[in-house]
Design an enzyme around this catalytic site. Structure first.
Site, PDB file in Angstrom:
ATOM      1  N   HIS A   1      -4.104  95.428  84.652  1.00 36.40           N
ATOM      2  CA  HIS A   1      -2.652  95.603  84.728  1.00 36.40           C
ATOM      3  C   HIS A   1      -2.262  97.039  84.369  1.00 36.40           C
ATOM      4  O   HIS A   1      -1.356  97.620  84.985  1.00 36.40           O
ATOM      5  CB  HIS A   1      -1.955  94.635  83.767  1.00 36.40           C
ATOM      6  CG  HIS A   1      -1.974  93.210  84.201  1.00 36.40           C
ATOM      7  ND1 HIS A   1      -1.639  92.800  85.472  1.00 36.40           N
ATOM      8  CD2 HIS A   1      -2.284  92.068  83.519  1.00 36.40           C
ATOM      9  CE1 HIS A   1      -1.743  91.489  85.558  1.00 36.40           C
ATOM     10  NE2 HIS A   1      -2.137  91.024  84.392  1.00 36.40           N
TER      11      HIS A   1
ATOM     12  N   GLU B   1      -0.577  89.070  89.131  1.00 36.04           N
ATOM     13  CA  GLU B   1      -1.851  88.772  88.477  1.00 36.04           C
ATOM     14  C   GLU B   1      -3.058  88.940  89.396  1.00 36.04           C
ATOM     15  O   GLU B   1      -4.198  89.008  88.918  1.00 36.04           O
ATOM     16  CB  GLU B   1      -1.842  87.330  87.942  1.00 36.04           C
ATOM     17  CG  GLU B   1      -0.839  87.067  86.832  1.00 36.04           C
ATOM     18  CD  GLU B   1      -1.179  87.815  85.548  1.00 36.04           C
ATOM     19  OE1 GLU B   1      -2.380  88.108  85.325  1.00 36.04           O
ATOM     20  OE2 GLU B   1      -0.252  88.119  84.787  1.00 36.04           O
TER      21      GLU B   1
ATOM     22  N   HIS C   1      -9.224  92.203  82.107  1.00 28.76           N
ATOM     23  CA  HIS C   1      -8.097  91.730  82.923  1.00 28.76           C
ATOM     24  C   HIS C   1      -6.835  92.531  82.611  1.00 28.76           C
ATOM     25  O   HIS C   1      -6.148  93.034  83.518  1.00 28.76           O
ATOM     26  CB  HIS C   1      -7.875  90.242  82.651  1.00 28.76           C
ATOM     27  CG  HIS C   1      -6.653  89.662  83.302  1.00 28.76           C
ATOM     28  ND1 HIS C   1      -6.720  88.827  84.384  1.00 28.76           N
ATOM     29  CD2 HIS C   1      -5.321  89.786  83.015  1.00 28.76           C
ATOM     30  CE1 HIS C   1      -5.499  88.470  84.747  1.00 28.76           C
ATOM     31  NE2 HIS C   1      -4.628  89.040  83.911  1.00 28.76           N
ATOM     32  N   GLU C   2      -6.514  92.646  81.319  1.00 30.66           N
ATOM     33  CA  GLU C   2      -5.292  93.359  80.940  1.00 30.66           C
ATOM     34  C   GLU C   2      -5.379  94.835  81.305  1.00 30.66           C
ATOM     35  O   GLU C   2      -4.377  95.454  81.685  1.00 30.66           O
ATOM     36  CB  GLU C   2      -5.013  93.179  79.445  1.00 30.66           C
ATOM     37  CG  GLU C   2      -4.722  91.748  79.027  1.00 30.66           C
ATOM     38  CD  GLU C   2      -3.503  91.143  79.711  1.00 30.66           C
ATOM     39  OE1 GLU C   2      -2.611  91.911  80.128  1.00 30.66           O
ATOM     40  OE2 GLU C   2      -3.450  89.915  79.846  1.00 30.66           O
TER      41      GLU C   2
ATOM     42  N   TYR D   1      -0.079  81.907  88.613  1.00 34.24           N
ATOM     43  CA  TYR D   1      -1.400  82.228  88.076  1.00 34.24           C
ATOM     44  C   TYR D   1      -2.495  81.747  89.022  1.00 34.24           C
ATOM     45  O   TYR D   1      -3.384  82.514  89.413  1.00 34.24           O
ATOM     46  CB  TYR D   1      -1.556  81.593  86.689  1.00 34.24           C
ATOM     47  CG  TYR D   1      -2.521  82.324  85.797  1.00 34.24           C
ATOM     48  CD1 TYR D   1      -2.103  83.447  85.080  1.00 34.24           C
ATOM     49  CD2 TYR D   1      -3.836  81.914  85.674  1.00 34.24           C
ATOM     50  CE1 TYR D   1      -2.987  84.126  84.259  1.00 34.24           C
ATOM     51  CE2 TYR D   1      -4.723  82.593  84.859  1.00 34.24           C
ATOM     52  CZ  TYR D   1      -4.291  83.693  84.144  1.00 34.24           C
ATOM     53  OH  TYR D   1      -5.180  84.374  83.342  1.00 34.24           O
TER      54      TYR D   1
END
Length: 703
Positions: free
Chosen positions: A494, A519, A490-491, A633
């Site tokens: 980003h 997100e 997930h990170e 979120y």
């Protein structure tokens, strides 16, 4: 014609001049040499972020950045209104934003990652200086009048430049620069005080080092490796921190309810005495500022530039999702109640029981041992697999830059290239392991924006990915839990959003999209952590690299993702989103009382733990850009589900679709409104239906 030696001297002079423009006044000694090497080393003038600053150098650099910035603002403000032009007003401001961001982040990053407490403190001090300067600069009426004079000329600009100019004016007016001077001064005072208090709040949370002690018996159910990783106190008991790498394993696996209750209570009591009054003071100041600026409440002010636009739309969204999710959540809670009655003879499920009995239900329903599963996720294998997947999907190439030391011994650096053109796209730092004083959550920190600098020059984006994995101290490599794999992937999404964006202006680089869309791309990419084809690329048994994760385990993980989605959404997203909206729409609230009343209303009658106030340690309530945005979120998860089902479902390694995602969603950054980015990619307006199909139809109707 110039000689070769003359040309070299000229190039060297240009580089030195460029360094001076970026930093302001040349900094003597070791600091200047580090900056010079950072700028000329390997990538010419593309890299301005500075590593390895000593505490005194951090503050010195902050002072130089402020001095340079003030001179640019003074120069722009001095332009006569009748002579304003793009080149003498807009271009200098845009270039300043681009150049100073990396230098500011050079000062701010040590607060999150440095092994030196002195450096972390110096970084915190520098951040206060820089934030105060940015606020003061944003309130300069003379600069606003010059920019307004330019926009009043109605000169035709390229769309992104027009968006930038309009945003400059909008930001000034949102700071109160259209108001009378005495009202502007009050707005500046309120903004400054809010910033100061938010910094204190965040530092209190980041520096919290609370420790609880338990006997081995009180930690029954924990894996032997977990127990071995704990320090032992003088009393012979094991020391447990409240950091995520201790908190969540205990909440999920410890059989002793009193232990779970004690650690949950302690976590929700973090900083309660010092931060509760700070939080409530900030809320009061935000409401006063919103009223001064002509808004009904802070949420209305904060949401104006986000996708949702209005608090009413957020409230409608949250109420709609509660209505959709509650029937399924009640069935999920009944499963947990039955398990608890079976084990304890008590069917009342409390906050401290939820994660434990969810894990127990999953083990029974799926016959899945999470500890055995982690054997397939050694950290180097996972990292290699993540890089390969993103390379394939987005047409990229990662090249590791071998350095003995960055800011900690385990930090790794990568150059990111376009696979076809071999053009440099950016740089990535991976800081994966926990250490004392490090920021305790997973996040991505943009260190340098990708943008144009004018005169055919540009700078590439740079980002750091921070996690808090527990480094192995044995011959066994660091093994990730599947949940940590999901967070890592997930990170990294980003990181890709930041690195792949191609904005002309630093203000629109990558992650500066609306916060309620930020997100969505990474949420969508979490699907790759549950699909067989991608899981096999990120896994191999640590004892035998040729032993792939089995198809049956992949299928079980996919099933696990569908377990208890409604209850998780109520607890993790809709409660905190509802709390955030209440705090930023209602005035003079008792935060502890609001939480005690709201939690059972949202989470199916479950009471909040006595004597706690989780708001006192919830950084999202204080962090700039996150206030009144905790709904984002779940909001983003809805868009993520729509994007995945529409484009990638059953097709996850299709690099044609991956390149479409890169070009239509990541490349624009914030150069377009998020709703336009979504509709461009989907080919239609977004819908909630895909999320409901993926999450509400619970597969586990009985045990």
């Amino acid at each position: 014609m110039a000689t070769k030696g003359g040309r070299q001297r000229q190039q060297q002079q240009q580089v030195i001049q460029y360094a001076g423009a970026a930093i302001g006044v040349l900094i003597a000694g070791r600091l200047f040499m580090r900056i010079f090497k950072a700028i000329v080393g390997g990538n010419s003038s593309e890299f301005k972020f500075v590593l390895g600053l000593e505490p005194s150098q951090i503050v010195k650099l902050a002072e130089e950045v402020i001095d340079k910035s003030q001179r640019v603002y003074d120069q722009v403000a001095s332009v006569p209104l009748q002579k304003v032009s793009y080149s003498n007003v807009i271009a200098p401001l845009a270039k300043l934003e681009a150049e100073e961001f990396a230098l500011m982040q050079s000062c701010k990053l040590p607060r999150l990652v440095s092994i030196s407490k002195e450096a972390r403190q110096a970084s915190s001090d520098a951040e206060k200086m820089l934030d105060a300067h940015k606020l003061k600069s944003s309130m300069r009426e003379d600069v606003y009048l010059v920019v307004k004079a330019f926009i009043d000329k109605k000169i035709t600009l390229q769309p992104e430049a027009q968006r930038y100019v309009e945003r400059l004016v909008k930001d000034c007016e949102r700071k109160g620069l259209k108001m009378r001077s005495e009202m502007r001064e009050e707005a500046e005072r309120l903004n400054a005080r809010i910033g100061e208090l938010c910094n204190v709040f965040q530092n209190n949370v980041n520096e919290d080092d609370s420790i609880l002690s338990f006997s081995v018996g009180e930690l029954a159910g924990m894996h032997p490796d977990f127990l071995k990783s704990l320090n032992t106190g003088d009393d012979g008991k094991l020391k447990v921190t409240l950091k995520p790498f201790h908190y969540f394993p205990i909440m999920e696996h410890c059989k002793v309810r009193s232990t779970r209750s004690a650690i949950a209570t302690a976590r929700y009591q973090r900083c309660i005495k010092e931060n509760t009054p700070i939080l409530e003071k900030v809320l009061d100041l935000r409401h006063k500022l919103a009223h001064l600026l002509g808004y009904k409440n802070w949420a209305e002010y904060s949401l104006e530039l986000r996708m949702a636009k209005k608090p009413e739309k957020v409230k409608e969204f949250q109420e709609r999702m509660v209505q959709h999710l509650t029937p399924t959540a009640l069935k999920e809670l009944k499963l947990l109640q039955d398990l608890k009655e079976e084990e304890e003879g008590d069917s009342v499920v409390g906050l401290e029981d939820v994660l434990y009995y969810i894990q127990k239900a999953e083990r029974r329903m799926l016959n899945l041992d999470i500890n055995d599963l982690s054997q397939y996720f050694p950290v180097d294998t996972v990292t290699s697999g993540i890089l390969r997947i993103y390379e394939h999907l987005y047409g990229l190439k990662f090249q590791e830059i071998r350095k003995k030391y960055v800011w900690a011994e385990d930090v790794r650096e990568y150059a990111v290239l376009d696979a076809e053109s071999r053009k440099s796209l950016g740089f990535v730092y991976l800081d994966l392991f926990t250490r004392e004083g490090k920021y305790s959550h997973a996040c991505v920190v943009p260190l340098q924006p990708g943008c144009d600098l004018g005169n055919r020059k540009s700078q590439v984006p740079v980002a750091a990915l921070l996690m808090n994995l527990t480094k192995s101290v044995s011959n066994v490599p660091t093994l990730l839990k599947h949940s940590e794999l999901v967070t890592y992937f997930h990170e990294f999404g980003h990181v890709m959003h930041h690195v792949c964006s191609r904005a002309s202006f630093a203000r629109f680089s990558g992650l500066q999209v609306e916060s309620d869309f930020r997100e969505a791309p990474s949420h969508m990419l979490e699907n790759w952590c549950y699909e067989r084809e991608s899981l096999k690329l990120m896994s191999a048994h640590w004892k035998d690299p040729k032993a792939e994760i089995t198809d049956s385990l992949c299928n079980l993980l996919k099933s696990k993702r569908r377990s208890f989605p409604a209850l998780r959404a109520l607890r993790n997203h809709l409660f905190i989103g509802s709390l955030d909206l209440i705090l930023h729409t209602e005035e003079r609230v008792d935060t502890e009382l609001v939480i005690r009343k709201l939690y059972p209303e949202v989470v199916l009658g479950m009471p909040m733990l006595e004597g706690t106030n989780l708001a006192a340690s919830t950084l999202h309530l204080m962090s700039g850009g996150c206030d009144a945005s905790c709904y984002a979120y779940l909001w983003s998860e809805v868009f993520a589900a729509d994007m995945f089902e529409t484009k990638f479902k059953g097709n996850i390694m299709n690099n044609i679709v991956g390149m479409e995602f890169r070009n239509k969603v990541l490349v624009p950054g914030a150069t377009k409104d998020a709703i336009q980015i979504l509709t461009d990619f989907l080919g239609r307006d977004p819908s909630v239906d895909a999320y409901l199909r993926m999450n509400v139809l619970n597969q586990f109707d009985d045990l």
